[in-house]
Design a protein around this motif. Structure first.
Motif, PDB file in Angstrom:
ATOM      1  N   THR A   1       6.489  -8.522  -5.861  1.00  0.00           N
ATOM      2  CA  THR A   1       5.269  -9.302  -5.656  1.00  0.00           C
ATOM      3  C   THR A   1       4.103  -8.361  -5.408  1.00  0.00           C
TER       4      THR A   1
ATOM      5  N   GLN B   1       1.667  -2.135  -2.202  1.00  0.00           N
ATOM      6  CA  GLN B   1       2.165  -2.880  -3.355  1.00  0.00           C
ATOM      7  C   GLN B   1       3.165  -2.052  -4.164  1.00  0.00           C
TER       8      GLN B   1
ATOM      9  N   ARG C   1       0.798  -7.310 -13.924  1.00  0.00           N
ATOM     10  CA  ARG C   1       0.592  -7.708 -12.532  1.00  0.00           C
ATOM     11  C   ARG C   1      -0.237  -6.668 -11.782  1.00  0.00           C
TER      12      ARG C   1
ATOM     13  N   GLY D   1      -3.771  -6.922 -12.617  1.00  0.00           N
ATOM     14  CA  GLY D   1      -4.392  -8.101 -12.020  1.00  0.00           C
ATOM     15  C   GLY D   1      -4.858  -7.914 -10.594  1.00  0.00           C
TER      16      GLY D   1
END
Length: 200
Positions: free
Chosen positions: A69, A79, A125, A128
């Protein structure tokens, strides 16, 4: 057992066997025996060992994407660390399956498509959640991330073959490579506190 449940059971048995032994040592007879089914029934669901392995690896890829995630509120290092830890949590106990996909079946179009799709999804991802000002920056960062993901893949496969450093050192090397590669392209330092200060 209905066909969907039977397929799930066979995938679970296949995943367990592919994680426990090298690809060439896994026999379809063993899968059928451990699942308590005939070879004929197994082949109805998966016509070959390759087909079973591909389904097992696709399932693993899907689960890794679910476990990875990217939170826009987290720092880049947080992250990347979370995503790498999720993958290492799978890679280490399933090293035989990972090595099969990347070594034994290297170049196989089905397996390569599974891995490429996962890497593309991870890159999308990351794109983003990064602060990208315009299309030029987006294209440049996308190219860097594509190369970085391949670098991490090769690094992890080599490490699974011969652990030359600790898991934490492996992860931090991958994080540091991403931070170093992205710094020249982003308007602000994505990780001003990286690398962390060495312990006193």
């Amino acid at each position: 057992m209905n066909p969907a449940d039977r397929r799930t059971q066979l995938l679970d048995v296949g995943a367990r066997l592919f994680s426990a032994a090298p690809y060439d040592d896994v026999l379809m007879e063993d899968v059928a025996r451990q699942a308590g089914v005939s070879r004929a029934l197994l082949y109805q669901h998966f016509p070959s060992k390759h087909a079973l392995f591909a389904a097992v690896y696709q399932q693993a890829s899907d689960r890794l994407l679910e476990a990875t995630t990217f939170d826009p509120g987290a720092t880049l290092v947080e992250q990347l660390t979370q995503g790498l830890d999720a993958h290492l949590d799978y890679f280490i106990p399933n090293r035989h399956a990972v090595l099969a996909a990347n070594r034994v079946l290297a170049g196989d179009p089905v397996i390569q498509t599974i891995m490429t799709n996962e890497l593309d999804a991870l890159r999308a991802r990351l794109l983003g959640v990064l602060p990208l000002a315009d299309e030029r920056m987006h294209a440049a960062v996308s190219a860097v991330l594509k190369a970085w993901l391949v670098f991490v893949q090769v690094l992890c496969v080599d490490w699974l073959t011969h652990e030359t450093c600790t898991r934490t050192e492996l992860r931090d090397t991958a994080v540091g490579a991403a931070v170093g590669a992205l710094r020249p392209l982003l308007p602000e330092d994505p990780a001003p506190d990286w690398p962390p200060a060495p312990p006193a």
